[in-house]
Design a protein around this motif. Structure first.
Motif, mmCIF file in Angstrom:
data_model
loop_
_atom_site.group_PDB
_atom_site.id
_atom_site.type_symbol
_atom_site.label_atom_id
_atom_site.label_comp_id
_atom_site.label_asym_id
_atom_site.label_seq_id
_atom_site.Cartn_x
_atom_site.Cartn_y
_atom_site.Cartn_z
ATOM 1 N N GLU A 1 1.088 -1.316 -0.190
ATOM 2 C CA GLU A 1 -0.109 0.037 0.000
ATOM 3 C C GLU A 1 0.899 1.243 -0.086
ATOM 4 O O GLU A 1 0.626 2.168 -0.787
ATOM 5 N N LYS A 2 1.970 1.146 0.793
ATOM 6 C CA LYS A 2 2.981 2.480 0.918
ATOM 7 C C LYS A 2 3.400 2.491 -0.506
ATOM 8 O O LYS A 2 3.827 3.497 -0.711
ATOM 9 N N ALA B 1 0.956 4.149 -2.893
ATOM 10 C CA ALA B 1 0.772 5.535 -2.219
ATOM 11 C C ALA B 1 1.796 6.107 -2.966
ATOM 12 O O ALA B 1 1.321 7.331 -3.393
ATOM 13 N N SER C 1 1.258 9.357 -5.535
ATOM 14 C CA SER C 1 1.138 10.612 -4.907
ATOM 15 C C SER C 1 1.345 11.853 -5.631
ATOM 16 O O SER C 1 2.157 11.888 -6.580
#
Length: 97
Positions: A64-65, A68, A72
């Motif tokens: 997920e990071k 993201a 971003s």
């Protein structure tokens, strides 16, 4: 589970543009708790016919990071800069814990 981004550098058509991209991208990776594990590492094929270009591997605390980071507002403008200066293959890979 860790999330990895594996990048194959296929071609660099604008080295100055890639230098700018690399300088700006590092801060965005760190902002999302990522770190470089391989940075244009030399490859040595042991089996098979894959002949990859230089590789980059980023590690994030989770998939997920990693996603993201890629999506971003900090990194998104850099994608256009990278794509104008090079051709690369990007994949996300879920790691083990």
């Amino acid at each position: 589970m860790s999330g990895f981004v594996i990048v194959e550098v296929v071609e660099v058509s604008n080295p100055a543009g890639m230098q700018e991209y690399a300088e700006r991208a590092r801060a965005t990776v760190e902002q999302f708790s990522g770190r470089y594990r391989i940075l244009r590492g030399k490859t040595d094929v042991a089996e098979g016919s894959w002949s990859p270009g230089p590789l980059v591997m980023l590690e994030f605390p989770s998939m997920e990071k990693a996603k993201a980071w890629y999506d971003s507002p900090e990194y998104r403008p850099l994608i256009a800069l990278r794509q104008a200066a090079s051709k690369m293959n990007f994949i996300f890979v879920e790691g083990l814990d």
